[in-house]
Design an enzyme around this catalytic site. Structure first.
Site, PDB file in Angstrom:
ATOM      1  N   LYS A  74       0.827  -1.210   0.000  1.00  0.00           N
ATOM      2  CA  LYS A  74       0.000   0.000   0.000  1.00  0.00           C
ATOM      3  C   LYS A  74       0.859   1.258   0.000  1.00  0.00           C
ATOM      4  O   LYS A  74       0.576   2.221  -0.729  1.00  0.00           O
ATOM      5  CB  LYS A  74      -0.934  -0.021   1.215  1.00  0.00           C
ATOM      6  CG  LYS A  74      -1.892  -1.201   1.234  1.00  0.00           C
ATOM      7  CD  LYS A  74      -2.615  -1.316   2.567  1.00  0.00           C
ATOM      8  CE  LYS A  74      -3.460  -2.562   2.632  1.00  0.00           C
ATOM      9  NZ  LYS A  74      -4.107  -2.764   3.952  1.00  0.00           N
ATOM     10  N   GLY A 107     -12.716  -5.189   5.329  1.00  0.00           N
ATOM     11  CA  GLY A 107     -14.080  -5.639   5.576  1.00  0.00           C
ATOM     12  C   GLY A 107     -14.969  -5.464   4.367  1.00  0.00           C
ATOM     13  O   GLY A 107     -14.667  -4.713   3.437  1.00  0.00           O
TER      14      GLY A 107
END
Length: 428
Positions: free
Chosen positions: A207, A304
């Site tokens: 990332k 999530g």
């Protein structure tokens, strides 16, 4: 009515099903916001018989994601399978070859192949969007490519792996050792199939390399990220750091120095009262520093079903609106090849060591630090244990190289018991 934007969805795990639910639940809202319907026409996953608790009956099914990528009845290939190689890479390349835009949540794919994929997309006038690949539901890619596009970026940093942040904050709050909390995280399903992707800093390093490419106009250079995981962090370090007013975080930092692009994903101490120091549980936080805007702090859920699917759909809706940007904020052909620089920016350091309980032991350590050009800001000695004396030292600013040199000389003092611990203190 404008023609619908047709999606081919590859991957029906947690994120893929989240995308299905958003498209089905908010069809009218999405159409109102982007001026055309957004529909899923076909999907792909390995097992068609699996119960996914979602109505997929209206969609064509492909067991091969490459076949999905080549279908004539999709406009955008949405890749949420994961993996830097194999089906995800082959299918993404097939989608671009077939003239499809791509929306992906796959940070590993872009960290390893982002430049080549960006060049392939932009040569055909296509877009690759990847908001969901970095920090889950936090719109950090959009912030860098759009909201802060007028800034020269000074530094990008953040906590970008919720599992690591959960482990570190749980160790502190419950007073539990690393191994116990690691197993707890495994039982809760927080860890990747290969846990080292999380606790070794690899996932977060992917990332960081993507954010650095956008922030500093360089090609993605994941291989140059200095990686250190959290496996060596002890409960003693967490307690001692708190005693000194700090918390330990797996912190990613990227900045352009005179030597080149510094990228590191390592445990750091941050002030307990700073936004990063107050971050608890599985939440992510990204801090962006621009020359005009100053410091921007973005906080939110980093993973999530809902948060990641929300980010996927933000990219889809931008494409439906006709918003098309280069993959990394400027044309791939103009991205500079970065000069990788080992971290040389000075910072204070936390040093923990155990010394023999004998006269002059601490003086020898202080002398060794002084000979390396390192001055001591503060020092704390704890109660003796078994004839040994645990000692904490916070230094003034020093380079990592100077700290390493001093630690290398500690052994010659003859007063050290075991290996010392050195953790950088990041000023935030």
């Amino acid at each position: 009515m404008a023609a619908p934007l047709r999606l081919g969805l590859a991957g029906l795990g947690t994120v893929g099903i989240g995308v299905v639910r958003i498209v089905q639940r908010h069809a009218a809202l999405i159409e109102a916001r982007c001026g055309r319907p957004v529909v899923i026409t076909a999907v792909s996953a390995r097992d068609r018989t699996k119960n996914r608790d979602a109505d997929l009956s209206a969609y064509a099914w492909e067991t091969d994601p490459v076949a999905l990528a080549r279908r004539d009845d999709i406009d955008v290939f949405v890749e949420v399978m994961g993996g830097s190689e194999g089906p995800a890479k082959i299918a993404t390349e097939a989608a671009l070859a077939a003239g499809k835009d791509v929306v992906t949540a796959n940070k590993a794919l872009l960290a390893h192949h982002g430049q080549a994929l960006a060049e392939a997309a932009e040569a055909k006038g296509l877009a690759i969007r990847f908001e969901a690949a970095v920090a889950g539901g936090i719109p950090v890619i959009k912030a860098l490519t759009e909201g802060l596009a007028g800034n020269g970026m000074r530094r990008v940093m953040g906590v970008m792996n919720g599992t690591c942040n959960y482990i570190l904050t749980r160790m502190e709050s419950a007073g539990l050792p690393y191994d116990t909390v690691f197993e707890e995280a495994r039982q809760l399903g927080y860890l990747e199939a290969d846990p080292n992707l999380d606790v070794g800093g690899i996932d977060a390093g992917h990332k960081l390399s993507l954010l650095a490419a956008i922030a500093f106009g360089t090609q993605v250079s994941f291989d140059a990220v200095e990686l250190e995981g959290i496996g060596a962090i002890s409960i003693d370090d967490i307690r001692h750091a708190a005693d000194l007013g700090f918390r330990i975080k797996l912190l990613g930092v990227a900045q352009m120095s005179g030597r080149g692009l510094e990228q590191r994903m390592t445990p750091c101490l941050v002030p307990m009262d700073s936004p990063l120091g107050q971050l608890q549980g599985g939440t992510n936080m990204v801090v962006l520093e621009g020359d005009a805007v100053g410091q921007i702090v973005l906080r939110g859920p980093g993973a999530g079903e809902g948060p990641t699917a929300s980010a996927v759909m933000a990219d889809v809706i931008d494409l439906a609106r006709g918003l098309r940007l280069p993959t990394f904020g400027q044309p791939a052909s103009r991205l500079a090849v970065p000069v990788a620089a080992k971290v040389a920016t000075p910072a204070p350091y936390y040093l923990r060591m155990t010394l023999l309980d004998k006269p002059g032991a601490l003086a020898k350590i202080a002398t060794t630090l002084g000979d390396a050009g390192i001055s001591i800001d503060r020092m704390r000695q704890y109660g003796h244990a078994g004839g040994n004396a645990p000692v904490l030292i916070v230094t003034h600013k020093a380079t990592g190289a100077d700290i390493a040199h001093a630690i290398g000389r500690f052994a010659a003092t003859g007063v050290l018991v075991g290996d010392p611990v050195a953790i950088r203190i990041e000023e935030v």
